[in-house]
Motif scaffolding. Sequence first.
Motif, PDB file in Angstrom:
ATOM      1  N   MET A 106      -2.190 -11.905  44.183  1.00  0.00           N
ATOM      2  CA  MET A 106      -2.672 -11.199  43.023  1.00  0.00           C
ATOM      3  C   MET A 106      -3.306 -12.160  42.025  1.00  0.00           C
ATOM      4  O   MET A 106      -4.367 -11.866  41.498  1.00  0.00           O
ATOM      5  CB  MET A 106      -1.485 -10.437  42.410  1.00  0.00           C
ATOM      6  CG  MET A 106      -1.853  -9.621  41.240  1.00  0.00           C
ATOM      7  SD  MET A 106      -2.868  -8.250  41.788  1.00  0.00           S
ATOM      8  CE  MET A 106      -2.735  -7.190  40.441  1.00  0.00           C
ATOM      9  N   ARG A 107      -2.632 -13.263  41.786  1.00  0.00           N
ATOM     10  CA  ARG A 107      -3.175 -14.240  40.835  1.00  0.00           C
ATOM     11  C   ARG A 107      -4.460 -14.863  41.364  1.00  0.00           C
ATOM     12  O   ARG A 107      -5.376 -15.141  40.611  1.00  0.00           O
ATOM     13  CB  ARG A 107      -2.151 -15.333  40.559  1.00  0.00           C
ATOM     14  CG  ARG A 107      -1.007 -14.885  39.700  1.00  0.00           C
ATOM     15  CD  ARG A 107      -0.108 -16.038  39.376  1.00  0.00           C
ATOM     16  NE  ARG A 107       0.961 -15.600  38.516  1.00  0.00           N
ATOM     17  CZ  ARG A 107       1.949 -16.362  38.140  1.00  0.00           C
ATOM     18  NH1 ARG A 107       2.029 -17.604  38.573  1.00  0.00           N
ATOM     19  NH2 ARG A 107       2.881 -15.903  37.357  1.00  0.00           N
ATOM     20  N   ASN A 108      -4.515 -15.101  42.661  1.00  0.00           N
ATOM     21  CA  ASN A 108      -5.714 -15.700  43.247  1.00  0.00           C
ATOM     22  C   ASN A 108      -6.908 -14.762  43.146  1.00  0.00           C
ATOM     23  O   ASN A 108      -8.030 -15.203  42.908  1.00  0.00           O
ATOM     24  CB  ASN A 108      -5.457 -16.076  44.714  1.00  0.00           C
ATOM     25  CG  ASN A 108      -4.537 -17.271  44.832  1.00  0.00           C
ATOM     26  OD1 ASN A 108      -4.418 -18.043  43.885  1.00  0.00           O
ATOM     27  ND2 ASN A 108      -3.880 -17.414  45.967  1.00  0.00           N
ATOM     28  N   SER A 109      -6.684 -13.477  43.316  1.00  0.00           N
ATOM     29  CA  SER A 109      -7.803 -12.536  43.227  1.00  0.00           C
ATOM     30  C   SER A 109      -8.304 -12.426  41.786  1.00  0.00           C
ATOM     31  O   SER A 109      -9.510 -12.278  41.559  1.00  0.00           O
ATOM     32  CB  SER A 109      -7.381 -11.168  43.764  1.00  0.00           C
ATOM     33  OG  SER A 109      -6.325 -10.651  42.991  1.00  0.00           O
ATOM     34  N   ILE A 110      -7.410 -12.525  40.807  1.00  0.00           N
ATOM     35  CA  ILE A 110      -7.840 -12.493  39.400  1.00  0.00           C
ATOM     36  C   ILE A 110      -8.624 -13.749  39.068  1.00  0.00           C
ATOM     37  O   ILE A 110      -9.677 -13.696  38.424  1.00  0.00           O
ATOM     38  CB  ILE A 110      -6.617 -12.339  38.467  1.00  0.00           C
ATOM     39  CG1 ILE A 110      -5.989 -10.947  38.656  1.00  0.00           C
ATOM     40  CG2 ILE A 110      -7.019 -12.531  37.020  1.00  0.00           C
ATOM     41  CD1 ILE A 110      -4.710 -10.748  37.886  1.00  0.00           C
ATOM     42  N   ARG A 111      -8.142 -14.887  39.532  1.00  0.00           N
ATOM     43  CA  ARG A 111      -8.864 -16.143  39.287  1.00  0.00           C
ATOM     44  C   ARG A 111     -10.230 -16.122  39.956  1.00  0.00           C
ATOM     45  O   ARG A 111     -11.226 -16.565  39.389  1.00  0.00           O
ATOM     46  CB  ARG A 111      -8.046 -17.324  39.798  1.00  0.00           C
ATOM     47  CG  ARG A 111      -6.850 -17.631  38.956  1.00  0.00           C
ATOM     48  CD  ARG A 111      -6.102 -18.817  39.517  1.00  0.00           C
ATOM     49  NE  ARG A 111      -4.851 -18.996  38.803  1.00  0.00           N
ATOM     50  CZ  ARG A 111      -3.863 -19.746  39.213  1.00  0.00           C
ATOM     51  NH1 ARG A 111      -3.961 -20.413  40.352  1.00  0.00           N
ATOM     52  NH2 ARG A 111      -2.773 -19.845  38.494  1.00  0.00           N
ATOM     53  N   THR A 112     -10.283 -15.622  41.169  1.00  0.00           N
ATOM     54  CA  THR A 112     -11.550 -15.538  41.888  1.00  0.00           C
ATOM     55  C   THR A 112     -12.518 -14.621  41.150  1.00  0.00           C
ATOM     56  O   THR A 112     -13.708 -14.933  41.014  1.00  0.00           O
ATOM     57  CB  THR A 112     -11.312 -15.027  43.320  1.00  0.00           C
ATOM     58  OG1 THR A 112     -10.337 -15.836  43.956  1.00  0.00           O
ATOM     59  CG2 THR A 112     -12.587 -15.052  44.130  1.00  0.00           C
ATOM     60  N   ALA A 113     -12.037 -13.498  40.667  1.00  0.00           N
ATOM     61  CA  ALA A 113     -12.894 -12.568  39.921  1.00  0.00           C
ATOM     62  C   ALA A 113     -13.410 -13.211  38.642  1.00  0.00           C
ATOM     63  O   ALA A 113     -14.579 -13.045  38.264  1.00  0.00           O
ATOM     64  CB  ALA A 113     -12.123 -11.290  39.606  1.00  0.00           C
TER      65      ALA A 113
END
Length: 135
Positions: A1-8
């Motif tokens: 979840m955190r990785n997808s927010i950072r990627t976005a």
Amino acid sequence: MRNSIRTAIIVAAALGATACGGLKLDRDRPDEFAVQRQAPLVIPPDFDLTPPDPGAPRPTEGTAAQQALEALFGGEAARSAIETSALRSAGDAEVGIRTMVGDPQTHTVDKGNATRTILVAPEGDGQAARVAVPS
């Protein structure tokens, strides 16, 4: 979840940077040392205007009341012949007439509802007018 927010967030920042012209570092820039000085402003020899008084309105603008009347009504309109003759026959109002009318010692006649009824009557051609005589 955190990785997808950072990627976005990183993708949004990259798109924002490309929208502003990209990340080019070798773009053409003006040479700050090639700037020339402009000639100084010169007062013309026939400069004989006097400065305005502090707080005085500009001569072309007029007062605030005049500007408001101009904005609301578009300046003075030409009067018709009937209006001109009515004003001429009415004459000039007495000085302080509003004070005299508002004075409690001034005797006035209360016309009741008849005057109000006449003033608020709908406009028409008079075909439907009726007369009622009170008994």
